[in-house]
Structures are given as C-alpha cells and as structure tokens.
Enzyme design. Sequence first.
Site, mmCIF file in Angstrom:
data_model
loop_
_atom_site.group_PDB
_atom_site.id
_atom_site.type_symbol
_atom_site.label_atom_id
_atom_site.label_comp_id
_atom_site.label_asym_id
_atom_site.label_seq_id
_atom_site.Cartn_x
_atom_site.Cartn_y
_atom_site.Cartn_z
ATOM 1 N N LYS A 99 0.932 -1.321 -0.004
ATOM 2 C CA LYS A 99 -0.102 0.148 -0.015
ATOM 3 C C LYS A 99 0.917 1.144 0.025
ATOM 4 C CE LYS A 99 -1.303 3.007 1.877
ATOM 5 N NZ LYS A 99 -1.352 4.512 2.060
ATOM 6 N N GLU A 152 7.963 0.685 12.009
ATOM 7 C CA GLU A 152 9.191 1.489 11.860
ATOM 8 C C GLU A 152 8.640 3.030 11.976
ATOM 9 O OE1 GLU A 152 11.571 4.113 11.360
ATOM 10 O OE2 GLU A 152 11.552 3.441 9.548
ATOM 11 N N CYS A 201 12.936 9.959 9.503
ATOM 12 C CA CYS A 201 12.794 9.529 10.902
ATOM 13 C C CYS A 201 13.870 9.425 11.790
ATOM 14 C CB CYS A 201 11.740 8.088 10.912
ATOM 15 S SG CYS A 201 12.707 6.808 9.954
ATOM 16 N N GLU A 205 8.491 15.252 17.088
ATOM 17 C CA GLU A 205 9.030 15.091 15.696
ATOM 18 C C GLU A 205 8.591 16.144 14.693
ATOM 19 O OE1 GLU A 205 10.269 11.488 12.748
ATOM 20 O OE2 GLU A 205 8.150 11.615 13.309
#
Length: 477
Positions: free
Chosen positions: A176, A250, A284, A384
């Site tokens: 996806k 993750e 990330c 973040e």
Amino acid sequence: MPDYENLYIGGHWLPQTSGPLLDVRSPHDQSLVGRSAQASAADVDKAVAAARKAFDDGPWPTLDPKERQSAVRRFNELHAARAAEIAALVTAENGTPYWFTSSLQTQMEEQTNAFLRAAEALAWEEKAGSPGSAQALVRREPVGVVAAVIPWNAPHQSALVKVIPALLAGCTVILKASPETALDALLLAGIFEEAGFPEGVISVLPADRQTSEYLIAHPGVDKIAFTGSTAAGRRIASIAGEQLKRVSLELGGKSASIVLDDADLAQVAPAVPYLAFGNNGESCAAHTRLLVPRSRYEEVLALVAAAAEQVTVGDPADPGTFIGPLVTAVQKERVQSYIQSGIDEGARLVVGGLGSPEGLEQGNYVRPTVFADVDNSMRIAQEEIFGPVLVVIAYEDEDDAVRIANDSPYGLSGGVWTSDPERGLAIARRIRTGTFLVNGASFGFDAPFGGYKASGIGREFGTAGLGTYLEYKTIGV
C-alpha cells in the site's frame, strides 16, 4: 508525463473500482507530474483474495527457498538498472533533492543483496535437542499474507525493506503506497511483473488513509509491516492487537547527536546538515537535537550555523540543490507552526525562521532553521517536526548529555562525536536507541535497524528483517 490508469492486483493490471484518477503534483511548482489510479476498499478485497489464494493454494510458499531467491535476484537486477529513472521520478513527486534520491536508489541493490545473503544462510529446517533427550525438527515457515504500508519520504527503500524479505520468506504481499508517491509505486509494480512472480504473489495499491486502514483490518491479512508516524503506528498496533495479527512498526524519531568536549569540530560542522537536514529533514532517523558542552557552546553553534547557512535550497531536480520543498503544503504549514512554537517558547533563532526562501514562494519550501538556547522540555526538542529544523542544547557533563539524549519518547537513532572511539562506544552503550553512530560511521544493511520506545516494534534489514516474516514450527520426531 507518466499515467497509470490501472492498479496492479495479483499480477494483473486492473481498472480501479471507483473514483477519479489521482493527480500527482510537484511540490516545487505545483505542476502535474502524472496521474494514477487509486484503490478503494473493493480493490483491497480483490488484492487480498488474490494474495490469500496464492498463499493457501499456490506454489510460492512451498517452493524451495533457492527458487524464491532466484526470482528476487531477477527483480534486483531489473530494479537496479532503472535507478536513475526511479530517482528522478521520486524527486518530481515528493521534492526530495536528486542528490539524495539518486544516492538512496543506488543503495537498494545492496539492501536486497543483504536479504539474499540472510536467506541463503538461514537454516530453514534444523534439528533441536541434546543427546539422550527428545528430538525436534524446527522449521521456519512464512507468516502468510502481508500488508506492507509505506510512507512517501523514501518510497522504494521503504517498500523493498518489507517486500523483499516477505517474498524470500514465502509470503504473499499487498504493498500500500502513499498517494503522494503513487507513480513510482506503480512503476515498481511493473518491475515486479517483468521479474515474473507467480499470480497473486504481489499487488501494489496507491490509496488514502481510509483505504489503508481497511487493508490493515482486513481478516485476510496475517501480518502488517508499517513505516510512518508514531500516531499512525499506535492506531495500527491497536488494530493488530484486537485481531492478534503479527505487526512490525518503524516509526518516528527525535534523535540526538552528542558533541563531546574532545570532538574535532572540523569533522562535526560539515556533517550536521547531512544528519539533520538530509531528505529535507523528512527522515525518521534525522539527528535533529545537537547536544553541546556548555564550555564550547558558542564555538560549536557558530560553526554549525555557518554550515547551515551554506546549504542550497531550490529546485530538487537540480543536482546542486541540497534542500528541496516539503512534500505538501500541509507539511509546510506543520513545520512553520513548529518554528513559531520555538520562537514563542523563547528559543533563540540563529538561522532561518518563518517564511519561504526568496524566489521560492510558489513551492512548499521552508527555510532551514537552527535554534539555540533550547531547553529539552520545549516542543521543538520533544516532538518530531519532520522538516529542516535543528535545535542546539547545552549540557554540563557526560552524565547530563546522556540524560538529555534519553529524555525523549523516541529511540530510533543518535550519535556521538569524539576523538576517542572507545569513549564514544561507552556513550553509545548508555543511550536507549536502536541505532547509534560514532563519528558519523555507517553500519550497512546486514545489521538490524529499528527503534526503542515510541520509535517502533521489530527490526528491519538483513537476518533480523527476514525473521519478522517467519513463523517457527517445532515438530517432535
């Protein structure tokens, strides 16, 4: 201009069930890059049915592992041959500078080779038990139908780090992809088709978040492999928990680089923009907190600020551009709101700030930004941001530096700079994070990658990554 009017479902190109084609536009100037089909729930049902049939009744899961490895090698050769084409398309779609996408694409061949080495070395069946005790045969078997859900920031890397080990394990896969990078996902589907995988083994579906959640919750899916935000990861984990599905996540990060008092600043300063601002800061694993001894704070800050001011911002297709536009206008506004938050909380703005770089107002551009006098409790130090924003934090001694580095909900990456590698290793052993760099050293694709705490569950790359797609079966003999 690439147009993909069909979806790749179980080895066949099929028209989408409903809705208009998706326009993929350049984050640099909003021009049309191409059009893509996008999946709905009905298309997910088709893909899952094909994957389920291929896993339950087809030959793929029961092939000799060497046959699956041969198919993956064919794919790897075909994919590597188109690295430059893929890099250019990804840059056009998501705004990542070409220097970054081209470098990443050239690494994909070795990433897949590391999985192949792991599969070749794996004991798919082995005996267990000591002499005189009961004997057992231990088998590694594929986990089943895998839903691999990937983000837009490094699409082929994120896809292959899931799809390749799943295929080597004998799983069938539904990939996806994000709407922002739908075109390169369907280009990837064409390479899988050319490699000749059996019917039903692979589907590729660009789709929105609602359709993604439908896939994740689908009863025909056995395992979810996800890369993305921690917020989305929590939602996926809750769905997996309800259904007792296997899951690997993750997720995000807020990684700290620690500059020790003996560090060579001539080595540190030029590395900081790569670690903090690489891929436009939309990474990330970006090192977005720089921890500096108070005794050398202004000295380090001046060098880092000068390095940040030298980075070039502009058209991501230009090989000389270091930072391009963020992927969407929404992401641009998000990053700008964090910059405003840093100003409001009293941090000192040293480089960058609010507003677009001059002459780039038409795109999703943010000025690379450095904040000083940051307390680790501030939002810009704890959350973040996913953009080119670096915070510089002072510490008193090594224990204080370790405390600050660990004072984060995340634990994905980090690093230390020192003239004494053994001292750096001692620091590395104290930081609660899944990966850690001493003086910027890399670690390759055979070693595991993943996070502690809110940075995820499970590991990717090499043997560890392959293992997440396998079940253990013990047979008493």
